[in-house]
Design an enzyme around this catalytic site. Structure first.
Site, PDB file in Angstrom:
ATOM      1  N   GLU A  35     -18.127  21.851   6.158  1.00 26.41           N
ATOM      2  CA  GLU A  35     -19.538  21.538   6.443  1.00 26.41           C
ATOM      3  C   GLU A  35     -19.764  21.154   7.912  1.00 26.41           C
ATOM      4  O   GLU A  35     -20.854  21.346   8.430  1.00 26.41           O
ATOM      5  CB  GLU A  35     -20.026  20.395   5.532  1.00 26.41           C
ATOM      6  CG  GLU A  35     -20.348  20.830   4.111  1.00 26.41           C
ATOM      7  CD  GLU A  35     -21.578  21.739   3.997  1.00 26.41           C
ATOM      8  OE1 GLU A  35     -22.555  21.532   4.736  1.00 26.41           O
ATOM      9  OE2 GLU A  35     -21.543  22.660   3.165  1.00 26.41           O
ATOM     10  N   HIS A  37     -18.365  22.586  10.504  1.00 24.16           N
ATOM     11  CA  HIS A  37     -18.597  23.863  11.204  1.00 24.16           C
ATOM     12  C   HIS A  37     -19.981  24.404  10.846  1.00 24.16           C
ATOM     13  O   HIS A  37     -20.682  24.952  11.693  1.00 24.16           O
ATOM     14  CB  HIS A  37     -17.553  24.906  10.789  1.00 24.16           C
ATOM     15  CG  HIS A  37     -16.150  24.576  11.176  1.00 24.16           C
ATOM     16  ND1 HIS A  37     -15.185  24.236  10.266  1.00 24.16           N
ATOM     17  CD2 HIS A  37     -15.547  24.541  12.395  1.00 24.16           C
ATOM     18  CE1 HIS A  37     -14.037  24.025  10.894  1.00 24.16           C
ATOM     19  NE2 HIS A  37     -14.222  24.187  12.176  1.00 24.16           N
ATOM     20  N   GLN A  61      -2.963  26.216  22.272  1.00 22.29           N
ATOM     21  CA  GLN A  61      -3.477  24.841  22.336  1.00 22.29           C
ATOM     22  C   GLN A  61      -2.729  23.901  21.389  1.00 22.29           C
ATOM     23  O   GLN A  61      -3.041  22.724  21.298  1.00 22.29           O
ATOM     24  CB  GLN A  61      -4.977  24.799  22.069  1.00 22.29           C
ATOM     25  CG  GLN A  61      -5.398  25.028  20.622  1.00 22.29           C
ATOM     26  CD  GLN A  61      -6.905  25.033  20.466  1.00 22.29           C
ATOM     27  OE1 GLN A  61      -7.588  25.971  20.853  1.00 22.29           O
ATOM     28  NE2 GLN A  61      -7.452  23.954  19.906  1.00 22.29           N
ATOM     29  N   GLY A 147     -18.358  20.175  18.120  1.00 20.82           N
ATOM     30  CA  GLY A 147     -18.501  18.970  17.303  1.00 20.82           C
ATOM     31  C   GLY A 147     -18.140  17.710  18.082  1.00 20.82           C
ATOM     32  O   GLY A 147     -17.180  17.701  18.861  1.00 20.82           O
ATOM     33  N   LEU A 184     -14.894  15.114   8.605  1.00 20.43           N
ATOM     34  CA  LEU A 184     -14.422  16.416   8.133  1.00 20.43           C
ATOM     35  C   LEU A 184     -13.531  17.055   9.196  1.00 20.43           C
ATOM     36  O   LEU A 184     -13.838  17.003  10.386  1.00 20.43           O
ATOM     37  CB  LEU A 184     -15.592  17.343   7.829  1.00 20.43           C
ATOM     38  CG  LEU A 184     -16.523  16.960   6.688  1.00 20.43           C
ATOM     39  CD1 LEU A 184     -17.354  18.160   6.264  1.00 20.43           C
ATOM     40  CD2 LEU A 184     -15.774  16.410   5.486  1.00 20.43           C
ATOM     41  N   SER A 185     -12.435  17.632   8.732  1.00 15.44           N
ATOM     42  CA  SER A 185     -11.501  18.311   9.623  1.00 15.44           C
ATOM     43  C   SER A 185     -10.731  19.311   8.778  1.00 15.44           C
ATOM     44  O   SER A 185     -10.424  19.036   7.604  1.00 15.44           O
ATOM     45  CB  SER A 185     -10.523  17.278  10.207  1.00 15.44           C
ATOM     46  OG  SER A 185      -9.373  17.927  10.694  1.00 15.44           O
ATOM     47  N   SER A 186     -10.398  20.461   9.370  1.00 14.80           N
ATOM     48  CA  SER A 186      -9.620  21.459   8.624  1.00 14.80           C
ATOM     49  C   SER A 186      -8.268  20.868   8.210  1.00 14.80           C
ATOM     50  O   SER A 186      -7.708  21.226   7.183  1.00 14.80           O
ATOM     51  CB  SER A 186      -9.403  22.711   9.472  1.00 14.80           C
ATOM     52  OG  SER A 186     -10.654  23.191   9.915  1.00 14.80           O
ATOM     53  N   ARG A 187      -7.761  19.939   9.017  1.00 15.43           N
ATOM     54  CA  ARG A 187      -6.446  19.348   8.698  1.00 15.43           C
ATOM     55  C   ARG A 187      -6.501  18.450   7.460  1.00 15.43           C
ATOM     56  O   ARG A 187      -5.466  18.159   6.875  1.00 15.43           O
ATOM     57  CB  ARG A 187      -5.910  18.551   9.886  1.00 15.43           C
ATOM     58  CG  ARG A 187      -5.473  19.445  11.047  1.00 15.43           C
ATOM     59  CD  ARG A 187      -4.833  18.643  12.159  1.00 15.43           C
ATOM     60  NE  ARG A 187      -4.399  19.504  13.254  1.00 15.43           N
ATOM     61  CZ  ARG A 187      -5.174  19.909  14.256  1.00 15.43           C
ATOM     62  NH1 ARG A 187      -6.447  19.539  14.301  1.00 15.43           N
ATOM     63  NH2 ARG A 187      -4.701  20.692  15.212  1.00 15.43           N
TER      64      ARG A 187
HETATM   65  O1  PAF Z   1     -12.426  22.841  18.262  1.00 15.83           O
HETATM   66  C1  PAF Z   1     -11.765  23.861  17.937  1.00 15.83           C
HETATM   67  O2  PAF Z   1     -11.741  24.290  16.778  1.00 15.83           O
HETATM   68  C2  PAF Z   1     -10.952  24.598  18.993  1.00 15.83           C
HETATM   69  O3  PAF Z   1     -10.387  23.698  19.896  1.00 15.83           O
HETATM   70  C3  PAF Z   1     -11.767  25.674  19.730  1.00 15.83           C
HETATM   71  C4  PAF Z   1     -12.901  25.075  20.542  1.00 15.83           C
HETATM   72  C5  PAF Z   1     -12.304  26.685  18.730  1.00 15.83           C
HETATM   73  C6  PAF Z   1     -10.850  26.435  20.709  1.00 15.83           C
HETATM   74  O4  PAF Z   1      -9.799  27.064  20.041  1.00 15.83           O
END
Ligand code: PAF
Length: 282
Positions: A35, A37, A61, A147, A184-187
């Protein structure tokens, strides 16, 4: 909804037709959409004519190989969510498209590299800076949405845009939380039920620190109390708990109510690293 896989496809078929008379909004993501995103996407749909979402798990990254290897990938589910949100375009480049070769450049962000995420994730912001630059060059959006949960990333991207004169407006969208407060976080998908319960220590610590500060307790004392709280929780390992000036993202050693300040935290819950932050005076 149109899916494309290379910058050439986008530029040849759509970009030139759209760019002159439509505002292009862009939401870069690494997929495993939630949510939070979708809030970025809804903001883009409100203020732009065309919304492009990218899904790309950017290897350069990640400073931790296990974090990269275990990063959730849920493409079919993501595409369904994007279709439901009436997203106009989805960019899903392959690794070889984005990085035919390992990039030879790196980007340094000065002071921002040495504090908080910069200190604990060496090379992370260089990787973010490179991929966001590449995505901006390919998509050429007018607006891009990020975000607030990744507050330091927002500061880094604003510097990137200012320093390299990208013609993009950066728009920050407030953090979306579960009902109990977990950001909320994908992790979060990787937390087991015990870890999920313990993960609340991040948000609870932020809230109690904010209250203490607003009641006049000295910041260093507040931080000490929080550090102790983490020490008493065997599943949690605190990396940092810091007070920062929200816009420039500089560390503050005492609370000054005339400045916009936020408290930021990073901690492991089990093997999962989570971050969160709370503005004190938005
Ligand atoms: O915030 C993220 O999900 C990532 O750091 C991003 C901005 C998509 C870059 O890979």
């Amino acid at each position: 909804m149109q899916v494309f896989y290379t910058g050439a496809e986008w530029q040849k078929n759509w970009l030139h037709a759209l760019q002159s008379h439509k505002i292009i909004g862009f939401v870069p993501t690494m997929g495993a959409l939630h949510e939070g995103h979708l809030d970025l996407i809804r903001n883009s749909k409100k203020s732009s004519d065309i919304t492009v979402v990218s899904i790309f798990v950017n290897p350069i990254q990640f400073n931790n190989q296990e974090d990269f290897d275990k990063y959730p990938v849920l493409i079919q589910q993501d595409l369904k969510l994007l279709e439901k949100e009436n997203v106009d375009f989805v960019f899903m480049p392959k690794l070889e498209t984005m990085y035919p070769e390992k990039p030879s450049i790196s980007i340094q962000f000065g002071e921002l590299e040495t504090i908080l995420e910069g200190e604990f994730r060496p090379g992370h912001f260089s990787g973010v800076g490179i991929i966001v630059s590449k995505l901006f060059h390919i998509i050429r959006p007018h607006q891009a949405f990020f975000g607030q949960k990744d507050l330091q990333q927002v500061a880094v991207i604003k510097r990137l845009v200012a320093d390299l004169s990208f013609p993009v407006e950066i728009i920050t969208v407030p953090t979306r939380r579960e009902e109990d407060g977990l950001a909320l976080s994908s992790r979060n998908l990787r937390l087991n039920s015990e870890e999920r319960a313990k993960s609340l220590i991040l948000y609870k610590s932020l809230c109690s620190a904010k209250n203490e500060l607003l009641e006049g307790t000295n910041w260093l004392e507040v931080r000490n109390q929080i550090q102790q709280r983490f020490e008493e929780e065997p599943l949690a390992k605190l990396e940092y708990f810091e007070l920062v000036e929200t816009e420039k993202f500089t560390v503050m050693n005492s609370f000054d109510s005339s400045q916009k300040a936020s408290i930021c935290v990073a901690a492991y819950i089990g093997n999962i690293r989570l971050i969160d932050n709370l503005p004190i005076n938005p």
